[in-house]
Design an enzyme around this catalytic site. Structure first.
Site, PDB file in Angstrom:
ATOM      1  N   ARG A   1       0.645  -1.156  -0.103  1.00  0.00           N
ATOM      2  CA  ARG A   1      -0.062  -0.110   0.114  1.00  0.00           C
ATOM      3  C   ARG A   1       0.715   1.211  -0.089  1.00  0.00           C
ATOM      4  O   ARG A   1       1.986   1.182   0.676  1.00  0.00           O
ATOM      5  CB  ARG A   1      -0.802  -0.019   1.150  1.00  0.00           C
ATOM      6  CG  ARG A   1      -1.994  -0.990   1.084  1.00  0.00           C
ATOM      7  CD  ARG A   1      -2.966  -0.955   2.615  1.00  0.00           C
ATOM      8  NE  ARG A   1      -2.419  -1.439   3.763  1.00  0.00           N
ATOM      9  CZ  ARG A   1      -1.714  -0.625   4.546  1.00  0.00           C
ATOM     10  NH1 ARG A   1      -1.848   0.666   4.599  1.00  0.00           N
ATOM     11  NH2 ARG A   1      -1.230  -1.120   5.656  1.00  0.00           N
TER      12      ARG A   1
ATOM     13  N   TYR B   1      -1.030  -3.581  -7.483  1.00  0.00           N
ATOM     14  CA  TYR B   1      -0.834  -4.391  -6.299  1.00  0.00           C
ATOM     15  C   TYR B   1      -1.997  -4.448  -5.369  1.00  0.00           C
ATOM     16  O   TYR B   1      -2.638  -3.260  -5.080  1.00  0.00           O
ATOM     17  CB  TYR B   1       0.489  -3.805  -5.560  1.00  0.00           C
ATOM     18  CG  TYR B   1       0.436  -4.644  -4.210  1.00  0.00           C
ATOM     19  CD1 TYR B   1       1.006  -5.815  -4.162  1.00  0.00           C
ATOM     20  CD2 TYR B   1      -0.006  -3.790  -2.972  1.00  0.00           C
ATOM     21  CE1 TYR B   1       1.013  -6.527  -2.920  1.00  0.00           C
ATOM     22  CE2 TYR B   1      -0.229  -4.651  -1.929  1.00  0.00           C
ATOM     23  CZ  TYR B   1       0.449  -5.866  -1.596  1.00  0.00           C
ATOM     24  OH  TYR B   1       0.466  -6.663  -0.495  1.00  0.00           O
TER      25      TYR B   1
ATOM     26  N   LYS C   1      -9.879  -2.356   0.808  1.00  0.00           N
ATOM     27  CA  LYS C   1      -9.277  -1.350   1.817  1.00  0.00           C
ATOM     28  C   LYS C   1     -10.074  -0.009   1.233  1.00  0.00           C
ATOM     29  O   LYS C   1     -10.887   0.903   2.130  1.00  0.00           O
ATOM     30  CB  LYS C   1      -7.900  -0.965   1.585  1.00  0.00           C
ATOM     31  CG  LYS C   1      -7.102  -2.183   2.072  1.00  0.00           C
ATOM     32  CD  LYS C   1      -7.513  -2.607   3.379  1.00  0.00           C
ATOM     33  CE  LYS C   1      -6.431  -3.744   4.036  1.00  0.00           C
ATOM     34  NZ  LYS C   1      -6.647  -4.121   5.319  1.00  0.00           N
TER      35      LYS C   1
ATOM     36  N   HIS D   1     -11.532  -2.384  10.659  1.00  0.00           N
ATOM     37  CA  HIS D   1     -10.143  -3.416  10.134  1.00  0.00           C
ATOM     38  C   HIS D   1     -10.119  -4.392  11.276  1.00  0.00           C
ATOM     39  O   HIS D   1      -9.029  -4.405  12.062  1.00  0.00           O
ATOM     40  CB  HIS D   1      -8.944  -2.458  10.312  1.00  0.00           C
ATOM     41  CG  HIS D   1      -7.877  -2.914   9.589  1.00  0.00           C
ATOM     42  ND1 HIS D   1      -6.268  -2.635   9.801  1.00  0.00           N
ATOM     43  CD2 HIS D   1      -7.756  -4.107   8.686  1.00  0.00           C
ATOM     44  CE1 HIS D   1      -5.722  -3.201   9.023  1.00  0.00           C
ATOM     45  NE2 HIS D   1      -6.494  -4.160   8.436  1.00  0.00           N
TER      46      HIS D   1
ATOM     47  N   SER E   1      -1.942  -3.855  10.206  1.00  0.00           N
ATOM     48  CA  SER E   1      -1.755  -4.788   9.330  1.00  0.00           C
ATOM     49  C   SER E   1      -0.192  -5.827   9.653  1.00  0.00           C
ATOM     50  O   SER E   1       0.658  -4.999  10.240  1.00  0.00           O
ATOM     51  CB  SER E   1      -1.123  -4.076   8.110  1.00  0.00           C
ATOM     52  OG  SER E   1      -2.092  -3.081   7.655  1.00  0.00           O
TER      53      SER E   1
ATOM     54  N   CYS F   1      -0.184  -7.945  11.779  1.00  0.00           N
ATOM     55  CA  CYS F   1       0.051  -8.160  13.210  1.00  0.00           C
ATOM     56  C   CYS F   1      -0.471  -9.240  13.689  1.00  0.00           C
ATOM     57  O   CYS F   1      -0.861  -9.653  14.784  1.00  0.00           O
ATOM     58  CB  CYS F   1      -0.437  -6.986  14.072  1.00  0.00           C
ATOM     59  SG  CYS F   1       0.567  -5.834  14.414  1.00  0.00           S
TER      60      CYS F   1
ATOM     61  N   ASP G   1      -9.756  -9.875   8.264  1.00  0.00           N
ATOM     62  CA  ASP G   1      -9.359  -8.436   7.928  1.00  0.00           C
ATOM     63  C   ASP G   1     -10.441  -7.324   8.199  1.00  0.00           C
ATOM     64  O   ASP G   1      -9.842  -6.259   8.721  1.00  0.00           O
ATOM     65  CB  ASP G   1      -8.779  -8.416   6.356  1.00  0.00           C
ATOM     66  CG  ASP G   1      -7.968  -7.410   6.270  1.00  0.00           C
ATOM     67  OD1 ASP G   1      -7.159  -6.948   7.289  1.00  0.00           O
ATOM     68  OD2 ASP G   1      -8.106  -6.446   5.319  1.00  0.00           O
TER      69      ASP G   1
ATOM     70  N   ARG H   1       1.757 -12.149  -0.822  1.00  0.00           N
ATOM     71  CA  ARG H   1       0.486 -12.474  -0.560  1.00  0.00           C
ATOM     72  C   ARG H   1      -0.034 -13.821  -1.223  1.00  0.00           C
ATOM     73  O   ARG H   1       0.446 -14.189  -2.165  1.00  0.00           O
ATOM     74  CB  ARG H   1      -0.350 -11.283  -0.918  1.00  0.00           C
ATOM     75  CG  ARG H   1       0.120  -9.731  -0.165  1.00  0.00           C
ATOM     76  CD  ARG H   1      -0.564 -10.042   1.166  1.00  0.00           C
ATOM     77  NE  ARG H   1      -0.202  -8.668   1.965  1.00  0.00           N
ATOM     78  CZ  ARG H   1      -0.826  -8.103   2.656  1.00  0.00           C
ATOM     79  NH1 ARG H   1      -2.205  -8.552   3.240  1.00  0.00           N
ATOM     80  NH2 ARG H   1      -0.409  -7.010   3.416  1.00  0.00           N
TER      81      ARG H   1
HETATM   82  C1  OXD Z   1      -3.396  -4.719   5.249  1.00  0.00           C
HETATM   83  C2  OXD Z   1      -3.722  -5.750   4.364  1.00  0.00           C
HETATM   84  O1  OXD Z   1      -2.461  -3.767   5.001  1.00  0.00           O
HETATM   85  O2  OXD Z   1      -4.727  -6.346   4.886  1.00  0.00           O
HETATM   86  O3  OXD Z   1      -3.732  -4.049   6.320  1.00  0.00           O
HETATM   87  O4  OXD Z   1      -3.433  -5.815   3.344  1.00  0.00           O
HETATM   88 MN    MN Z   2      -5.701  -5.382   6.720  1.00  0.00          MN
END
Ligand code: OXD
Ligand code: MN
Length: 583
Positions: free
Chosen positions: A70, A198, A207, A227, A249, A251, A276, A365
């Site tokens: 991101r 991406y 998002k 989130h 993100s 974590c 997510d 990913r």
């Molecule tokens: C993030 C994702 O960056 O879920 O939170 O990709």
């Molecule tokens: Mn996320």
């Protein structure tokens, strides 16, 4: 396929006029369409088929090396008034933003196919679900959207029935970071993204729609777009509680959502609803309910192995699109900490050489359908969602935050959520490992001013007298040598059990200035190699460190100026005062 909805047809015509594609394809969401696009991308080199024996129907996509995460500095919230976007967002005037990106979209799809993707976020027949249409020139986006959302004919039928949808326009453009923008227009329920192929920059349902635009919609309509993962915890007696947990993100949201109960916990089951995003609504009885707007996972690959997340490890052995992983000599996907095999080609397609850095990109990913997860809950399709017993916040913090503590009230919980801080990770471009405030784990995703967002959260206290309890957890405490104090992963179930016991009023807690902490004896550590003094330090607070923390929280909240809700300032002052008394 076209549409009977003139608002949609007109928009598609307008976009085609601007971007000048070679042809237009309306996506019906069928498996045949998916297969056709996959084959086409295999021919063009956009996808590389992986070892068919061990990884059937798995493909590798390599994004441009400058386009792997991101890009918060290129992400804008474009509202009429700058203050509505708030200091938590980059802002641009909507007219200026449209002009800027439309110039880049001009002719951008020449020689390419323009795909029109109707999609629904949430179960197709749920009153809590919301729809959108993404227009893109990337077949990679189409196949990912097929996995991540309810996409195609059924979504289009819902859009035509309702007449409203979020408009998302995407083009990979020339992939140049200088001409990359992710623009959100919440007042128009629209998104324009160009220059990136991406993940979250390009799969606009995720998002951009389900968090940034939806958070705005949610405030107007009285719900929350968060989130958060959604997980069900079933005891051996058959009692199931659903928790929604917000972590920044990378974590461990995916790991927690798919947790495998340790051997010491026979009979416990974990049900995954989402990893997510959660959309939270109060029902007629005032019960908070959650749906997962997504239908798949776009998860971080490195670190996934049979010990850390067996469900994910098994789930991505078939029908998965990998982005930016390495490959072995026999064409299996490979990533750091996979624990089996070794890389021969790195994520950029070069012969692997450890001097060039990791083999898989740290933010590589997998995209896979949620139904492939062994712990998938059928209730992920329930139109009414699941009842939430607890909301849990957390961050990646080496020190300070105890393993777990409970908020004293809803408004105190809002303060705890607003104060979340975490070390940054590779999910976003920029420095890794820097502690920053990430309120409710929404710093990169809240589509409006955080001050207004906290006021919206606080307003729930007036709407229901049976709101869930709120908690904060920290799996990432380290000792002076950098060793993690808590084993994490499956063992986190022990902490979830305490949370559930508190929700059921089965155990007492210890009141402290920062919240309610567990009594040592109430966290079951039987069979764990964690010394009692380690537990003691994981479950205690350092008053002086917390005083500094509260000063930093006050300073952070103050940066929101007059819009900051007075209630939040007051509860922060109460905690600071209680810490002073305790000193
Ligand atoms: C993030 C994702 O960056 O879920 O939170 O990709
Ligand atoms: Mn996320």
């Amino acid at each position: 396929m076209t549409t009977t909805l003139s608002a949609l047809q007109d928009w598609v015509d307008q976009v085609a006029k601007l971007t000048q594609p070679e042809d237009i394809h309306w996506c019906n969401g069928s498996d045949a369409e998916y297969k056709r696009l996959v084959n086409q991308m295999c021919r063009s080199g956009d996808l590389i088929p992986l070892n068919e024996d061990d990884y059937p129907n798995c493909y590798l996509h390599r994004s441009d090396p400058s386009d792997v995460a991101r890009v918060e500095h290129l992400t804008f919230v474009c509202t009429e008034h700058e203050d509505d976007a708030g200091p938590n967002n980059h802002w641009m005037n909507p007219a200026e933003a449209h002009e800027k990106v439309d110039a880049l979209f001009d002719g951008a799809m020449q020689g390419r196919t323009m795909y029109v993707i109707p999609y629904c976020m949430g179960p197709i027949d749920s009153p809590y679900a919301r729809s959108g249409v993404e227009i893109t020139d990337s077949p990679y986006v189409v196949v990912n959207m097929k996995i991540m959302t309810r996409m195609g004919a059924k979504a289009l039928a819902r859009i035509e029935r309702e007449g409203t949808f979020v408009k998302g326009l995407h083009s990979i453009g020339d992939l140049s970071p200088e001409r990359r923008f992710i623009m959100h227009f919440p007042e128009e329920l629209s998104i324009k993204s160009i220059g990136s192929g991406y993940g979250g920059n390009a799969l606009l349902g995720k998002k951009c729609h389900a968090l940034r635009i939806a958070s705005w919609q949610a405030r107007e309509e009285g719900w929350l777009a968060e989130h958060m993962l959604i997980v069900g915890v079933e005891s051996p007696e058959g009692e199931t509680h659903y928790l929604a947990c917000a972590f920044p993100s990378a974590c461990g949201k995916t790991n927690l959502a798919m947790l495998i109960p340790p051997k010491s916990h026979p009979g416990w089951k974990i049900w995954t609803l989402g990893d997510d995003i959660a959309w939270l609504h109060l029902d007629d009885e005032g019960q908070l309910r959650a749906i997962n707007p997504e239908a798949g996972y776009f998860g971080v690959v490195p670190g996934t192995n049979a010990q850390t997340n067996k469900n994910a490890f098994d789930m991505i052995k078939g029908d998965t699109i990998f982005t930016n992983v390495a490959v072995t000599a026999d064409n299996q996907p490979w990533w750091e900490d996979k624990k089996v095999g070794s890389p021969s080609t790195d994520w950029q397609g070069h012969a692997f050489d450890s001097r060039n850095g990791p083999a898989a990109h740290p933010n590589s990913r997998f995209t896979v359908s949620a139904r492939k997860n062994p712990s998938y809950s059928e209730l992920a399709e329930a139109p009414e969602g699941v009842p939430i017993s607890a909301l849990v916040f957390g961050g990646r913090r080496k020190e300070l935050a105890p393993l777990v503590y409970e908020a004293k009230s809803w408004r105190h919980g809002v303060l705890i959520g607003a104060s979340v801080a975490s070390e940054t990770t590779a999910a976003s471009s920029g420095a890794v490992g820097v502690v920053r405030r990430d309120p409710m784990a929404m710093k990169p995703f809240c589509g409006y001013n955080f001050a207004d967002y906290w006021a919206h959260w606080l307003s729930f206290a007036e709407k229901s007298d049976r709101l869930p309890k709120m908690f904060h957890v920290n799996w990432f405490r380290q000792d002076k040598t950098g060793k993690y104090l808590w084993p994490g992963f499956g063992e986190n179930l022990r902490v979830l059990r305490w949370i559930i016991d508190r929700c059921e009023n089965r155990v007492d807690g210890i009141e402290t200035p920062i919240g309610i902490l567990p009594r040592l004896e109430d966290i079951d550590v039987s069979g764990l190699d964690v010394a009692p003094e380690t537990m003691q330090s994981l479950l205690s607070i350092d008053t002086e460190q917390w005083q500094h923390e509260m000063e930093s929280v006050a300073e952070y909240l103050d940066s929101y100026g007059d819009r900051l809700p007075e209630d939040l300032r007051q509860v922060q002052q109460q905690v600071a005062e209680a810490l002073k008394q305790a000193d």
